[in-house]
Scaffold this active site. Structure first.
Site, PDB file in Angstrom:
ATOM      1  N   ARG A 188      -4.373  -8.040 -20.457  1.00 12.99           N
ATOM      2  CA  ARG A 188      -5.344  -7.736 -21.522  1.00 12.99           C
ATOM      3  C   ARG A 188      -4.766  -6.793 -22.567  1.00 12.99           C
ATOM      4  NH1 ARG A 188      -7.887  -2.993 -21.095  1.00 12.99           N
ATOM      5  NH2 ARG A 188      -9.861  -3.571 -22.030  1.00 12.99           N
TER       6      ARG A 188
ATOM      7  N   GLU B  20       1.740  -7.211   8.413  1.00 14.39           N
ATOM      8  CA  GLU B  20       1.750  -5.743   8.462  1.00 14.39           C
ATOM      9  C   GLU B  20       2.661  -5.137   7.398  1.00 14.39           C
ATOM     10  OE1 GLU B  20      -0.393  -3.814  10.480  1.00 14.39           O
ATOM     11  OE2 GLU B  20      -1.171  -5.864  10.469  1.00 14.39           O
TER      12      GLU B  20
ATOM     13  N   PRO C 218       0.810  -1.221   0.000  1.00 15.04           N
ATOM     14  CA  PRO C 218       0.000   0.000   0.000  1.00 15.04           C
ATOM     15  C   PRO C 218       0.844   1.272   0.000  1.00 15.04           C
ATOM     16  CG  PRO C 218      -0.417  -1.341   1.977  1.00 15.04           C
ATOM     17  CD  PRO C 218       0.564  -2.082   1.151  1.00 15.04           C
TER      18      PRO C 218
ATOM     19  N   ASP D 109     -11.183   1.758 -24.641  1.00 15.80           N
ATOM     20  CA  ASP D 109     -11.760   1.642 -23.308  1.00 15.80           C
ATOM     21  C   ASP D 109     -11.347   2.811 -22.416  1.00 15.80           C
ATOM     22  OD1 ASP D 109      -9.174   0.984 -22.692  1.00 15.80           O
ATOM     23  OD2 ASP D 109      -9.585  -1.147 -22.464  1.00 15.80           O
TER      24      ASP D 109
HETATM   25 CL1  6GU Z   1      -0.350  -3.684  -3.346  1.00 15.80          CL
HETATM   26  N1  6GU Z   1      -1.112  -4.397  -0.929  1.00 15.80           N
HETATM   27  C1  6GU Z   1      -1.880  -4.274   0.163  1.00 15.80           C
HETATM   28  N2  6GU Z   1      -1.675  -5.070   1.209  1.00 15.80           N
HETATM   29  N3  6GU Z   1      -2.852  -3.376   0.263  1.00 15.80           N
HETATM   30  C2  6GU Z   1      -3.042  -2.584  -0.794  1.00 15.80           C
HETATM   31  C3  6GU Z   1      -2.297  -2.658  -1.964  1.00 15.80           C
HETATM   32  C4  6GU Z   1      -1.306  -3.584  -1.982  1.00 15.80           C
HETATM   33  N4  6GU Z   1      -2.733  -1.725  -2.831  1.00 15.80           N
HETATM   34  C5  6GU Z   1      -3.718  -1.114  -2.211  1.00 15.80           C
HETATM   35  N5  6GU Z   1      -3.915  -1.621  -0.987  1.00 15.80           N
END
Ligand code: 6GU
Length: 254
Positions: free
Chosen positions: A153, A115, A88, A168
């Protein structure tokens, strides 16, 4: 393209083979998806892959050694592969990046769990960290599948109809125009007459304008750094003028 996925849950990726375009792309050898179980590179009787964070805090962190072992193993088999860690904290994945990645012959996708993963892995062994959006998933696997789907794709021949990838949402920088199929009338809602006109020039123009309006209403941010054609500007100016006329009609003159 070859994609090598490093994960603690290799079986999750069989979901990509259940059906649809990615399954077809695998069957026609446009893409091969290989999984490596990170736990196979864990040492000790318990094959531990996580540990408590230095500095304290809740949750567990993925240990660096099994990850490093798995990444080095993958890089040995795929020397030129571009290595991405799904987290994230990463760079936001978008259609532009999907198009760039579609040009790579080989990708390694590293999926974190718990985590997070020991940061030295990202610094040392990854080319880029990638996130698929501003929310937290329980692991990188679903994110890796999103990347595989969006990139897969775009591979030549993956879509039956080459035009669909060009038209698209996001390839034009705008949201896609609304699509309809039969029946012409469904539960009291009709297909816009223009689409039944057979006038392909007028239909193209209608769709472009529908894209502009939809993008303006749902994602005005996309229009800010989007090159607009002179016809787009004329259309938006006319819309602007019509809105002003309507507002003037309703404004209370004091
Ligand atoms: Cl790549 N991993 C995790 N654990 N949460 C996320 C993510 C990735 N992308 C958005 N949220």
């Amino acid at each position: 393209m070859n994609v090598t996925v490093l994960t603690l849950f290799p079986e999750m990726f069989s979901a990509l083979l259940v059906g649809g375009i990615i399954k077809r792309a695998v069957e026609s050898n446009r893409i091969s998806i290989e999984t490596i179980d990170i736990r196979d590179f864990a040492k000790g009787p318990h094959r531990t892959v996580d540990d408590r964070p230095y500095g304290g805090g809740s949750g567990m962190v993925m240990k660096p050694e099994p990850l490093a072992g798995a990444i080095r193993h993958a890089k040995q088999s795929h020397p030129g592969a571009f290595t991405l860690v799904l987290t994230p904290q990463g760079r936001l994945f978008d259609h532009g990046l999907a198009r760039e990645l579609a040009r790579c012959a080989e990708l390694i996708l590293v999926c974190g769990r718990y985590e997070g993963i020991d940061d030295r892995i990202c610094q040392d062994l990854a080319d880029e960290e990638l996130s698929i959006g501003d929310y937290v998933l329980t692991g990188g696997e679903l994110a890796a599948m999103v990347v595989i789907d969006a990139v897969g794709r775009l591979l030549p021949g993956a879509l039956g109809n080459e035009q669909s990838a060009q038209e698209d949402s996001f390839s034009t920088g705008l949201l896609e125009y609304p699509q309809y199929t039969r029946p012409r009338s469904f539960e009291g809602f009709d297909v816009p007459d223009m689409l039944l006109s057979g006038n392909h020039g007028a239909i193209r123009q209608w769709r472009r304008q529908a894209s502009l309006v939809r993008t303006f209403l749902e994602r005005p941010d996309l229009l800010l750094d989007q090159p607009l054609t002179p016809e787009d500007i004329v259309f938006l100016e006319r819309l602007h003028r019509d809105i002003e006329i309507t507002l003037d009609r309703h404004s209370t003159t004091s």
